[in-house]
Design a protein around this motif. Structure first.
Motif, PDB file in Angstrom:
ATOM      1  N   ALA A  93       7.183  18.890   1.664  1.00  0.00           N
ATOM      2  CA  ALA A  93       6.995  17.732   0.862  1.00  0.00           C
ATOM      3  C   ALA A  93       5.681  17.001   1.838  1.00  0.00           C
ATOM      4  CB  ALA A  93       8.044  16.896   0.464  1.00  0.00           C
ATOM      5  N   ILE A  94       4.591  16.558   0.814  1.00  0.00           N
ATOM      6  CA  ILE A  94       3.667  15.858   1.804  1.00  0.00           C
ATOM      7  C   ILE A  94       3.952  14.801   2.276  1.00  0.00           C
ATOM      8  CG2 ILE A  94       1.469  14.714   1.128  1.00  0.00           C
ATOM      9  CD1 ILE A  94       0.950  16.906  -0.876  1.00  0.00           C
ATOM     10  N   VAL A 119      -0.177   0.562   4.293  1.00  0.00           N
ATOM     11  CA  VAL A 119       0.107   1.913   3.285  1.00  0.00           C
ATOM     12  C   VAL A 119      -1.585   2.171   2.972  1.00  0.00           C
ATOM     13  CG1 VAL A 119       0.771   2.479   1.066  1.00  0.00           C
ATOM     14  CG2 VAL A 119       2.475   1.225   2.600  1.00  0.00           C
ATOM     15  N   ARG A 120      -2.161   1.331   2.287  1.00  0.00           N
ATOM     16  CA  ARG A 120      -3.529   1.466   1.776  1.00  0.00           C
ATOM     17  C   ARG A 120      -4.477   2.368   2.794  1.00  0.00           C
ATOM     18  NH1 ARG A 120      -4.420  -3.386  -2.392  1.00  0.00           N
ATOM     19  NH2 ARG A 120      -2.837  -2.910  -3.780  1.00  0.00           N
ATOM     20  N   GLU A 121      -4.329   1.603   4.014  1.00  0.00           N
ATOM     21  CA  GLU A 121      -5.249   2.072   5.346  1.00  0.00           C
ATOM     22  C   GLU A 121      -4.977   3.451   5.590  1.00  0.00           C
ATOM     23  OE1 GLU A 121      -5.765  -2.083   7.534  1.00  0.00           O
ATOM     24  OE2 GLU A 121      -4.074  -1.150   7.994  1.00  0.00           O
ATOM     25  N   TYR A 122      -3.538   3.765   5.541  1.00  0.00           N
ATOM     26  CA  TYR A 122      -3.097   4.963   5.951  1.00  0.00           C
ATOM     27  C   TYR A 122      -3.376   5.805   5.016  1.00  0.00           C
ATOM     28  CZ  TYR A 122      -0.936   8.136   9.490  1.00  0.00           C
ATOM     29  OH  TYR A 122      -0.875   9.143  10.373  1.00  0.00           O
ATOM     30  N   ALA A 123      -3.306   5.595   3.713  1.00  0.00           N
ATOM     31  CA  ALA A 123      -3.599   6.457   2.590  1.00  0.00           C
ATOM     32  C   ALA A 123      -5.063   6.875   2.557  1.00  0.00           C
ATOM     33  CB  ALA A 123      -3.197   5.950   1.403  1.00  0.00           C
ATOM     34  N   ALA A 124      -6.116   6.136   2.913  1.00  0.00           N
ATOM     35  CA  ALA A 124      -7.370   6.444   2.926  1.00  0.00           C
ATOM     36  C   ALA A 124      -7.674   7.480   4.293  1.00  0.00           C
ATOM     37  CB  ALA A 124      -8.010   4.994   3.330  1.00  0.00           C
ATOM     38  N   VAL A 184      -5.456   9.624   5.635  1.00  0.00           N
ATOM     39  CA  VAL A 184      -5.095  10.743   5.089  1.00  0.00           C
ATOM     40  C   VAL A 184      -5.281  11.538   3.791  1.00  0.00           C
ATOM     41  CG1 VAL A 184      -2.980  10.910   7.022  1.00  0.00           C
ATOM     42  CG2 VAL A 184      -2.843  10.262   4.679  1.00  0.00           C
ATOM     43  N   GLU A 185      -6.147  10.778   3.085  1.00  0.00           N
ATOM     44  CA  GLU A 185      -6.631  11.068   1.740  1.00  0.00           C
ATOM     45  C   GLU A 185      -5.572  11.460   0.641  1.00  0.00           C
ATOM     46  OE1 GLU A 185      -9.525  14.022   2.876  1.00  0.00           O
ATOM     47  OE2 GLU A 185     -11.061  12.355   3.490  1.00  0.00           O
ATOM     48  N   VAL A 186      -4.529  10.697   0.718  1.00  0.00           N
ATOM     49  CA  VAL A 186      -3.703  10.910  -0.467  1.00  0.00           C
ATOM     50  C   VAL A 186      -3.432   9.348  -1.044  1.00  0.00           C
ATOM     51  CG1 VAL A 186      -2.194  12.564   1.065  1.00  0.00           C
ATOM     52  CG2 VAL A 186      -1.628  10.130   1.144  1.00  0.00           C
ATOM     53  N   ASN A 187      -2.522   9.456  -2.160  1.00  0.00           N
ATOM     54  CA  ASN A 187      -2.428   8.268  -2.845  1.00  0.00           C
ATOM     55  C   ASN A 187      -1.433   7.522  -1.978  1.00  0.00           C
ATOM     56  OD1 ASN A 187      -0.295   6.855  -4.860  1.00  0.00           O
ATOM     57  ND2 ASN A 187      -1.798   7.794  -6.246  1.00  0.00           N
ATOM     58  N   ALA A 188      -1.595   6.188  -2.151  1.00  0.00           N
ATOM     59  CA  ALA A 188      -0.978   5.049  -1.463  1.00  0.00           C
ATOM     60  C   ALA A 188       0.667   5.361  -1.633  1.00  0.00           C
ATOM     61  CB  ALA A 188      -1.357   3.966  -1.803  1.00  0.00           C
ATOM     62  N   ASN A 189       0.864   5.665  -2.934  1.00  0.00           N
ATOM     63  CA  ASN A 189       2.460   5.920  -3.201  1.00  0.00           C
ATOM     64  C   ASN A 189       3.223   7.029  -2.245  1.00  0.00           C
ATOM     65  OD1 ASN A 189       2.361   3.946  -5.353  1.00  0.00           O
ATOM     66  ND2 ASN A 189       1.830   5.382  -6.956  1.00  0.00           N
ATOM     67  N   MET A 247       3.569   5.390   0.811  1.00  0.00           N
ATOM     68  CA  MET A 247       4.735   4.359   0.852  1.00  0.00           C
ATOM     69  C   MET A 247       6.099   5.148   1.030  1.00  0.00           C
ATOM     70  SD  MET A 247       5.399   1.154   0.301  1.00  0.00           S
ATOM     71  CE  MET A 247       6.824   1.073   1.116  1.00  0.00           C
ATOM     72  N   ARG A 248       5.986   6.437   0.420  1.00  0.00           N
ATOM     73  CA  ARG A 248       7.287   7.104   0.512  1.00  0.00           C
ATOM     74  C   ARG A 248       7.840   7.308   1.842  1.00  0.00           C
ATOM     75  NH1 ARG A 248       8.508  12.561  -3.336  1.00  0.00           N
ATOM     76  NH2 ARG A 248      10.721  12.607  -2.684  1.00  0.00           N
ATOM     77  N   SER A 249       6.550   7.837   2.679  1.00  0.00           N
ATOM     78  CA  SER A 249       6.614   8.333   3.906  1.00  0.00           C
ATOM     79  C   SER A 249       7.068   6.957   4.755  1.00  0.00           C
ATOM     80  CB  SER A 249       5.311   8.633   4.519  1.00  0.00           C
ATOM     81  OG  SER A 249       4.787   9.804   3.938  1.00  0.00           O
ATOM     82  N   TYR A 250       6.630   5.780   4.531  1.00  0.00           N
ATOM     83  CA  TYR A 250       7.185   4.584   5.131  1.00  0.00           C
ATOM     84  C   TYR A 250       8.567   4.134   4.834  1.00  0.00           C
ATOM     85  CZ  TYR A 250       2.306   3.246   6.878  1.00  0.00           C
ATOM     86  OH  TYR A 250       1.225   3.313   7.593  1.00  0.00           O
ATOM     87  N   ASP A 251       8.963   4.605   3.770  1.00  0.00           N
ATOM     88  CA  ASP A 251      10.316   4.065   3.428  1.00  0.00           C
ATOM     89  C   ASP A 251      11.116   5.163   3.936  1.00  0.00           C
ATOM     90  OD1 ASP A 251       9.544   2.198   1.408  1.00  0.00           O
ATOM     91  OD2 ASP A 251       9.702   3.423  -0.368  1.00  0.00           O
TER      92      ASP A 251
END
Length: 123
Positions: free
Chosen positions: A8-9, A35-40, A42-47, A50-54
């Motif tokens: 899973a991503i 979350v938004r910074e990291y999403a940018a 790794v170029e994935v959706n912020a959700n 967020m799941r990774s952080y959770d």
């Protein structure tokens, strides 16, 4: 980031963050990207991030300070090391030893390979 289809991503992102903690990019009690910074990065959706952080929060590797952001927990490096070692020994070592046995790799060959690898890593 190049993702593998076999995992899973969000778990691959969590692994990357753990790698960054182990390598000292993020120190204990230090803030990690939002979350938004990291999403940018790794170029994935912020959700997905967020799941990774959770997930990392439930593992005790990071925690949130409300209104400030996510931080690396005290003892995270040791915890990551322990979790990874346990996972390797439970899930990967058996397959590894099965392959060594089937291929006829001797204990002497394996020891020599490991020593050469360790020597290279310590340079």
């Amino acid at each position: 980031m190049n993702f593998k289809e076999s995992k899973a991503i969000y778990l691959q992102i969590a692994d990357r963050i753990c790698d960054e903690v182990i390598l000292g990019q993020y120190r204990e009690e230090e803030r990690i990207p939002s979350v938004r910074e990291y999403a940018a990065v790794v170029e994935v959706n912020a959700n997905t991030v967020m799941r990774s952080y959770d997930y990392l929060q439930t593992q005790g590797i990071i925690y949130i300070k409300r209104g400030i952001g996510y931080f690396v927990a005290t003892g995270a490096r040791g915890l990551i090391h322990s979790l990874r070692k346990e996972s390797f020994l439970k899930e990967e070592a058996d397959y590894f030893f099965k392959q060594i046995h089937m291929l006829g790799v001797t204990e002497k060959e394996l020891t020599a390979m490991y020593r050469a690898y360790s020597k290279k890593q310590n340079k």
